[in-house]
Design an enzyme around this catalytic site. Structure first.
Site, PDB file in Angstrom:
ATOM      1  N   CYS A   1     -40.551  85.773  79.097  1.00  0.00           N
ATOM      2  CA  CYS A   1     -41.464  85.789  77.942  1.00  0.00           C
ATOM      3  C   CYS A   1     -42.250  87.092  77.825  1.00  0.00           C
ATOM      4  O   CYS A   1     -42.941  87.312  76.823  1.00  0.00           O
ATOM      5  CB  CYS A   1     -42.415  84.600  78.004  1.00  0.00           C
ATOM      6  SG  CYS A   1     -41.564  83.022  77.818  1.00  0.00           S
TER       7      CYS A   1
ATOM      8  N   HIS B   1     -41.608  85.859  59.771  1.00  0.00           N
ATOM      9  CA  HIS B   1     -40.756  87.023  60.033  1.00  0.00           C
ATOM     10  C   HIS B   1     -41.570  88.285  60.339  1.00  0.00           C
ATOM     11  O   HIS B   1     -41.261  89.377  59.862  1.00  0.00           O
ATOM     12  CB  HIS B   1     -39.763  87.252  58.883  1.00  0.00           C
ATOM     13  CG  HIS B   1     -38.672  86.244  58.907  1.00  0.00           C
ATOM     14  ND1 HIS B   1     -38.826  84.978  58.397  1.00  0.00           N
ATOM     15  CD2 HIS B   1     -37.422  86.306  59.413  1.00  0.00           C
ATOM     16  CE1 HIS B   1     -37.710  84.303  58.579  1.00  0.00           C
ATOM     17  NE2 HIS B   1     -36.842  85.074  59.199  1.00  0.00           N
TER      18      HIS B   1
ATOM     19  N   GLU C   1     -43.127  75.933  69.941  1.00  0.00           N
ATOM     20  CA  GLU C   1     -42.226  77.089  69.979  1.00  0.00           C
ATOM     21  C   GLU C   1     -40.784  76.653  70.182  1.00  0.00           C
ATOM     22  O   GLU C   1     -39.864  77.371  69.820  1.00  0.00           O
ATOM     23  CB  GLU C   1     -42.628  78.036  71.121  1.00  0.00           C
ATOM     24  CG  GLU C   1     -43.956  78.700  70.912  1.00  0.00           C
ATOM     25  CD  GLU C   1     -44.320  79.610  72.082  1.00  0.00           C
ATOM     26  OE1 GLU C   1     -45.099  80.541  71.848  1.00  0.00           O
ATOM     27  OE2 GLU C   1     -43.856  79.385  73.219  1.00  0.00           O
TER      28      GLU C   1
END
EC number: 4.-.-.-
Length: 118
Positions: free
Chosen positions: A25, A69, A108
């Site tokens: 991550c 985005h 997530e």
């Protein structure tokens, strides 16, 4: 207590810069985020609502225009944008716009959720 929830979606990248370099991550990566907003009220309004779901369109616009985005670290100017941190940020935004906000959950992945509830 009456409670309603509504779910929203956006896709974005982030990077957890506070983690060691060898942590997956810590690398640039993205998610298809799911945001769930919960609103609560002891009494319904004159129309029989906690809040009209249509009112939440402003949250959809905020998510689309601000986060969709995009790279969350750049948007929010923070080196560690976790799901927990994002849930708190979105809770604060929602509470300013919808006083009935009781909680915000952020996912997530299909199996993980972070929630902020005061």
């Amino acid at each position: 207590m009456f409670r309603i929830t509504k779910e929203f979606h956006f896709s974005a990248s982030h990077q957890l810069k506070s983690l060691p370099d060898d942590h997956p991550c810590a690398r640039l990566h993205g998610h298809n985020y799911v945001v769930e907003v919960e609103l609560a009220a002891e009494m319904l309004d004159e129309r029989g609502f906690v809040r009209d779901y249509h009112d939440l369109a402003v949250l959809k616009r905020y998510l689309d225009e601000t986060f969709d985005h995009r790279h969350l670290n750049d948007v929010l100017g923070h080196g560690t944008i976790t799901a927990e941190w994002l849930a708190r940020h979105l809770f604060d935004w929602c509470r300013m716009n919808f006083p009935e906000t009781a909680a915000v959950r952020v996912s997530e992945t299909p199996k993980t959720w972070a929630e902020y509830r005061p």
